[in-house]
Design an enzyme around this catalytic site. Structure first.
Site, short mmCIF file in Angstrom:
data_model
loop_
_atom_site.label_atom_id
_atom_site.label_comp_id
_atom_site.label_asym_id
_atom_site.label_seq_id
_atom_site.Cartn_x
_atom_site.Cartn_y
_atom_site.Cartn_z
N ASP A 255 0.84 -1.19 0.00
CA ASP A 255 0.00 0.00 0.00
C ASP A 255 0.88 1.25 0.00
O ASP A 255 1.45 1.61 1.02
CB ASP A 255 -0.92 0.00 1.22
CG ASP A 255 -1.81 1.22 1.25
OD1 ASP A 255 -2.59 1.41 0.30
OD2 ASP A 255 -1.71 2.01 2.21
N LYS B 55 -2.06 6.03 -4.47
CA LYS B 55 -3.13 7.00 -4.28
C LYS B 55 -2.84 8.33 -4.95
O LYS B 55 -1.71 8.80 -4.92
CB LYS B 55 -3.35 7.21 -2.78
CG LYS B 55 -3.73 5.94 -2.06
CD LYS B 55 -3.69 6.11 -0.56
CE LYS B 55 -3.60 4.77 0.13
NZ LYS B 55 -2.25 4.22 0.10
N HIS C 132 -6.88 9.72 -2.68
CA HIS C 132 -6.39 9.61 -1.31
C HIS C 132 -7.30 10.30 -0.30
O HIS C 132 -7.62 9.73 0.73
CB HIS C 132 -4.98 10.19 -1.24
CG HIS C 132 -4.17 9.67 -0.09
ND1 HIS C 132 -2.81 9.61 -0.12
CD2 HIS C 132 -4.52 9.17 1.12
CE1 HIS C 132 -2.36 9.10 1.01
NE2 HIS C 132 -3.38 8.84 1.79
#
Length: 183
Positions: free
Chosen positions: A46, A80, A113
């Site tokens: 991530d 993101k 995000h």
């Protein structure tokens, strides 16, 4: 990976249920941390532009693949879109920068995000751009811009259509914004 280790996602496919979050990992530790995570069996990474360590994460991914620990297809890499890149014309260059930094051809998941539209800051001026428009100002502050959520989402859908992002989504959105997006 077994079905117990993954979760189904709305656009089809399955996402690993456990992943390594790269937030607040120091740049000089990121490549080794990513490599160690992949060696330990992690397949979900991530990342985000704002974390400032995508180049180093990409180095860890590259080393893991070169060592035969996994293939690119076995990894699930999330990144993101940062708040300064919400205008349509900035969305594709933003993912292209993340992809270049990570050393990848596509992301498995690309998220908006935050539902906060900040004034654009060119990557040549500062990357990652951060929260404040001018961090050196006497009183640094965020400078927002009016960007319709539909504009950003439409550009995200184009990333999916072109294959730069296999899946798209949002993070840090409350129920009201999700309903707005769905409408």
């Amino acid at each position: 990976m077994s079905d117990l280790q993954t979760i189904p996602i709305a656009m089809g496919g399955r996402m690993p249920s456990v992943g390594l979050g790269l937030w607040k990992i120091a740049n000089d530790a990121t490549a080794d941390m990513v490599l160690a995570a992949i060696e330990a069996g992690y397949r979900h990474l991530d990342a985000a532009c704002d974390y400032g360590n995508e180049c180093e994460a990409g180095r860890g991914i590259r080393i893991a693949i070169e060592r035969g620990l996994c293939t690119r297809e076995e990894l699930w890499v999330t990144s993101k879109l940062w708040n300064t890149y919400h205008h349509r014309q900035h969305v594709r260059p933003a993912i292209e920068r993340s992809l270049a930094d990570l050393g990848l051809d596509y992301l498995d998941l690309y998220l908006i995000h935050f539902p906060i539209h900040l004034k654009y800051i060119s990557p040549e001026e500062r990357y990652p751009p951060g929260w404040f428009f001018d961090p050196s100002a006497e009183q640094p502050c965020m400078e927002t811009e009016a960007v319709p959520l539909a504009e950003t989402w439409d550009a995200m859908e184009a990333l999916h259509t072109t294959g730069l992002a296999k899946h798209i989504g949002v993070s840090n959105f409350g129920c009201a914004l999700l309903r707005d997006l769905l409408s």
